[in-house]
Design a protein around this motif. Structure first.
Motif, PDB file in Angstrom:
ATOM      1  N   ALA A  25       2.484   0.283   3.249  1.00 19.85           N
ATOM      2  CA  ALA A  25       1.883  -1.001   2.876  1.00 19.85           C
ATOM      3  C   ALA A  25       1.981  -1.232   1.375  1.00 19.85           C
ATOM      4  CB  ALA A  25       0.418  -1.045   3.306  1.00 19.85           C
ATOM      5  N   PHE A  42      -6.256   1.741   4.563  1.00 16.68           N
ATOM      6  CA  PHE A  42      -4.922   1.985   5.108  1.00 16.68           C
ATOM      7  C   PHE A  42      -4.572   3.476   5.034  1.00 16.68           C
ATOM      8  CE2 PHE A  42      -3.011  -2.519   4.296  1.00 16.68           C
ATOM      9  CZ  PHE A  42      -3.816  -3.030   5.302  1.00 16.68           C
ATOM     10  N   CYS A  47      -1.446   5.425   6.603  1.00 12.24           N
ATOM     11  CA  CYS A  47      -0.410   4.566   6.028  1.00 12.24           C
ATOM     12  C   CYS A  47      -0.111   4.944   4.577  1.00 12.24           C
ATOM     13  CB  CYS A  47      -0.898   3.117   6.086  1.00 12.24           C
ATOM     14  SG  CYS A  47       0.322   1.875   5.647  1.00 12.24           S
ATOM     15  N   VAL A  49       0.768   3.913   0.856  1.00 15.26           N
ATOM     16  CA  VAL A  49       0.315   2.704   0.169  1.00 15.26           C
ATOM     17  C   VAL A  49       0.898   2.589  -1.231  1.00 15.26           C
ATOM     18  CG1 VAL A  49      -1.664   1.309  -0.536  1.00 15.26           C
ATOM     19  CG2 VAL A  49      -1.888   2.857   1.418  1.00 15.26           C
ATOM     20  N   GLY A 237      -7.766  -3.582   8.005  1.00 11.82           N
ATOM     21  CA  GLY A 237      -7.279  -2.458   8.783  1.00 11.82           C
ATOM     22  C   GLY A 237      -7.034  -2.835  10.231  1.00 11.82           C
TER      23      GLY A 237
END
Length: 260
Positions: A25, A42, A47, A49, A237
């Motif tokens: 992301a 995230f 994820c 980032v 999220g």
């Protein structure tokens, strides 16, 4: 044990926390407050980032350190989101390191107050470029990879000023209305590509630096309390998760019942 009606199990609910494992992301304006909370949420979901800020490198680096502590990869990408050249440089660096960006959160904004008749063209564009035009540039930079993958998420931020005017803040209201427009347009154009595009409309959110709510502001909120950055991050999220695959083209208010 599975609830057949709701379609979930205890095991599935435990897996949601890492439901973005393998995704990457980009979160603009993620050095503090809402942007920081989204980046950390995230990361908790597995994820990678890319964190961004325009001037305070330390805040962005601190966020990146917290992201990395969650066991995912991160990248500090400093740059003014009001500059197309800066966004281009950020995109090139991010794509070279991660290959593809799956989720874009357009959070960066400027909110100066100035009477309309005293505004200069520079005043106007300094707000519009960061909040609205940046959505155009980040979407064009990162959506091709989403199209190729058949999966992607764009999450924009509007606010209650997308619903009503902002006193001595005309460009802010214009930018927020425009973000709502581009959200609807992109959601329609890219729905068949597996890409959802939504907007979050935050209510009155207490800054991370504030110890407690502002009583005067909280009194105007039906819940009686101001929101916190984590409240917005939770919605981001969810919208980024696989569970939100059927939600697109929406502006979702997170404001304690203060709908106008």
């Amino acid at each position: 044990m599975r609830d057949q009606k709701m379609g979930w199990s205890k095991e599935n609910s435990q897996m949601i926390e890492r439901s973005l494992t393998g995704k990457t992301a980009f979160v603009s304006g993620s050095g503090q407050n809402i942007g920081r909370a989204v980046a950390l949420r995230f990361a908790q979901m597995g994820c990678n980032v890319i964190v961004n800020g325009s001037s305070n490198t330390k805040l962005v680096e601190d966020t990146a350190a917290e992201v990395e502590a969650a066991g995912v990869k991160t990248l500090v990408a400093m740059g003014d989101m009001g500059s197309s050249d800066a966004i281009k440089n950020i995109a090139e660096t991010a794509l070279s390191q991660f290959g593809r960006i799956d989720i874009v959160v357009n959070n960066a904004a400027r909110r100066p107050h100035k009477p309309f008749l005293e505004m200069t063209g520079k005043d106007w564009h300094s707000v519009i470029d960061v909040a609205l035009t940046a959505v155009f540039h980040t979407s064009q930079a990162f959506m091709p990879g989403m199209v190729d993958a058949g999966w992607g998420r764009i999450i924009n931020f509007t606010g209650m000023k997308a619903i009503k005017g902002y006193y001595e803040g005309a460009p802010i209201s214009v930018a927020k209305h425009g973000i709502w427009g581009v959200t609807k347009a992109l959601s329609t154009e890219f729905a068949s590509k597996g890409i959802t595009v939504n907007a979050i409309s935050p209510g009155q959110i207490r800054k991370d630096s504030a110890i407690e709510d502002d009583p005067a502001r909280a009194a105007n909120i039906p819940t009686g309390v101001m929101g916190q950055s984590c409240d917005i991050a939770s919605m981001a999220g969810y919208l980024a998760s696989p569970e939100a695959r059927f939600i697109s083209g929406q502006m979702i208010a997170v404001n304690g019942g203060q709908t106008t």
